[in-house]
Design a protein around this motif. Structure first.
Motif, short mmCIF file in Angstrom:
data_model
loop_
_atom_site.label_atom_id
_atom_site.label_comp_id
_atom_site.label_asym_id
_atom_site.label_seq_id
_atom_site.Cartn_x
_atom_site.Cartn_y
_atom_site.Cartn_z
N MET A 116 0.82 -1.23 0.00
CA MET A 116 0.00 0.00 0.00
C MET A 116 0.85 1.27 0.00
SD MET A 116 -3.20 -0.95 0.28
CE MET A 116 -4.12 0.31 1.15
N LEU A 117 2.16 1.11 0.02
CA LEU A 117 3.03 2.29 0.10
C LEU A 117 2.73 3.28 -1.03
CD1 LEU A 117 6.55 0.89 0.99
CD2 LEU A 117 5.08 2.33 2.41
N GLY A 118 2.76 4.54 -0.68
CA GLY A 118 2.53 5.60 -1.66
C GLY A 118 1.06 5.83 -1.93
N LEU A 119 0.21 4.90 -1.52
CA LEU A 119 -1.22 5.02 -1.81
C LEU A 119 -1.96 5.61 -0.62
CD1 LEU A 119 -1.65 1.46 -3.46
CD2 LEU A 119 -1.02 3.62 -4.56
N ARG A 120 -1.47 5.32 0.62
CA ARG A 120 -2.09 5.81 1.85
C ARG A 120 -0.99 6.24 2.82
NH1 ARG A 120 -7.36 6.01 1.95
NH2 ARG A 120 -7.35 5.61 4.18
N GLU A 121 -1.33 7.08 3.77
CA GLU A 121 -0.45 7.51 4.86
C GLU A 121 0.96 7.93 4.42
OE1 GLU A 121 -1.02 5.74 8.80
OE2 GLU A 121 -1.81 3.98 7.78
N GLY B 66 7.30 -5.68 8.33
CA GLY B 66 6.08 -4.93 8.63
C GLY B 66 5.65 -5.18 10.07
N ALA B 67 4.33 -5.26 10.27
CA ALA B 67 3.81 -5.44 11.63
C ALA B 67 4.21 -6.80 12.23
CB ALA B 67 2.30 -5.29 11.61
N TYR B 68 4.56 -7.78 11.37
CA TYR B 68 5.00 -9.08 11.90
C TYR B 68 6.31 -8.98 12.68
CZ TYR B 68 1.36 -11.46 9.18
OH TYR B 68 0.17 -11.90 8.67
N LYS C 169 10.90 5.30 17.90
CA LYS C 169 10.33 6.62 18.19
C LYS C 169 8.81 6.58 18.19
CE LYS C 169 11.43 10.33 15.62
NZ LYS C 169 12.23 11.19 14.71
N ARG C 170 8.25 5.41 17.89
CA ARG C 170 6.80 5.30 17.71
C ARG C 170 6.13 4.64 18.92
NH1 ARG C 170 5.46 3.11 11.90
NH2 ARG C 170 3.42 3.89 12.57
N GLU C 171 4.94 4.11 18.76
CA GLU C 171 4.21 3.50 19.88
C GLU C 171 5.08 2.41 20.53
OE1 GLU C 171 3.27 3.55 16.64
OE2 GLU C 171 1.09 3.77 16.44
O1 CA2 Z 1 8.43 1.34 9.34
C1 CA2 Z 1 8.26 0.24 8.78
O2 CA2 Z 1 8.83 -0.08 7.75
C2 CA2 Z 1 7.28 -0.76 9.40
O3 CA2 Z 1 7.80 -2.07 9.19
C3 CA2 Z 1 5.98 -0.57 8.65
C4 CA2 Z 1 4.84 -1.43 9.22
C5 CA2 Z 1 4.71 -1.21 10.72
O4 CA2 Z 1 3.72 -2.07 11.25
C6 CA2 Z 1 6.02 -1.44 11.45
O5 CA2 Z 1 5.83 -1.18 12.82
C7 CA2 Z 1 7.09 -0.55 10.89
C8 CA2 Z 1 3.51 -1.03 8.58
C9 CA2 Z 1 3.50 -1.06 7.09
C10 CA2 Z 1 2.21 -0.43 6.66
O6 CA2 Z 1 2.41 0.17 5.41
C11 CA2 Z 1 1.43 1.00 4.99
C12 CA2 Z 1 1.70 1.71 3.84
C13 CA2 Z 1 0.78 2.58 3.35
C14 CA2 Z 1 -0.43 2.75 3.99
C15 CA2 Z 1 -0.69 2.04 5.13
C16 CA2 Z 1 0.23 1.16 5.62
#
Ligand code: CA2
Length: 151
Positions: free
Chosen positions: A14-19, A76-78, A106-108
């Motif tokens: 989803m990168l680049g598409l959201r957040e 990722g979240a894993y 630096k995050r949650e």
């Molecule tokens: O910072 C990172 O690369 C993470 O691995 C990204 C994960 C997160 O759960 C890790 O704690 C840190 C999340 C990837 C979600 O990617 C998105 C991309 C676009 C929109 C929404 C989610």
């Protein structure tokens, strides 16, 4: 030529598409194209894989045995939940660099612990897409040092 498996975990498609505020504006395809360019200058052969499913990620890691020299992985979240991915990395025993776009420290607080870090050569986080590039360089240097130590 060194062979490196690059693995992206859930939602990274989803990168680049959201957040874009957290993860940047680049898409996964753009990041892979940048890495492919970098690989040419490093003389490394890259194979890419992304999945949202833990089992598919474990299968990919197992499949590197005898096929690849090292792994760059953004789990990722894993990262924060998966003993299965950690065990797969330990089982294949290939040098693995863990990368993250964001600075997970630096995050949650639930993002501060990584199950992967203890089985990785090292972790690079907080540099956006550049974390992948830096991770690839670090892995290639590490593999080069291993070859010199072995000969
Ligand atoms: O910072 C990172 O690369 C993470 O691995 C990204 C994960 C997160 O759960 C890790 O704690 C840190 C999340 C990837 C979600 O990617 C998105 C991309 C676009 C929109 C929404 C989610």
């Amino acid at each position: 030529m060194l062979k490196v498996q690059v693995i992206h975990g859930p939602n990274l498609n989803m990168l680049g598409l959201r957040e874009p505020g957290i993860y940047g504006a680049q898409t996964l395809a753009t990041i892979e194209a940048m890495l492919a360019d970098e690989a040419v200058s490093l003389g490394v052969c890259l194979t890419f894989f992304q999945s949202n499913s833990e089992g598919a990620l474990v299968d990919c890691i197992q499949g590197t045995l005898g096929q690849q020299d090292g792994i760059v992985i953004n789990p990722g979240a894993y990262t924060h939940t998966s003993v299965a991915i950690r065990d797969a990395i330990a089982a294949v025993g290939l040098p693995t660099v863990e990368v993250h776009l964001s600075n997970i420290h630096k995050r949650e607080s639930f993002r501060h612990h990584s199950y992967i870090a203890a089985v990785a050569v090292g972790q690079i986080c907080g540099f956006g897409a550049d974390s992948y590039r830096l991770g690839l360089h670090a892995l290639v240097q590490h593999l080069g040092r291993q070859v010199s130590a072995d000969s």
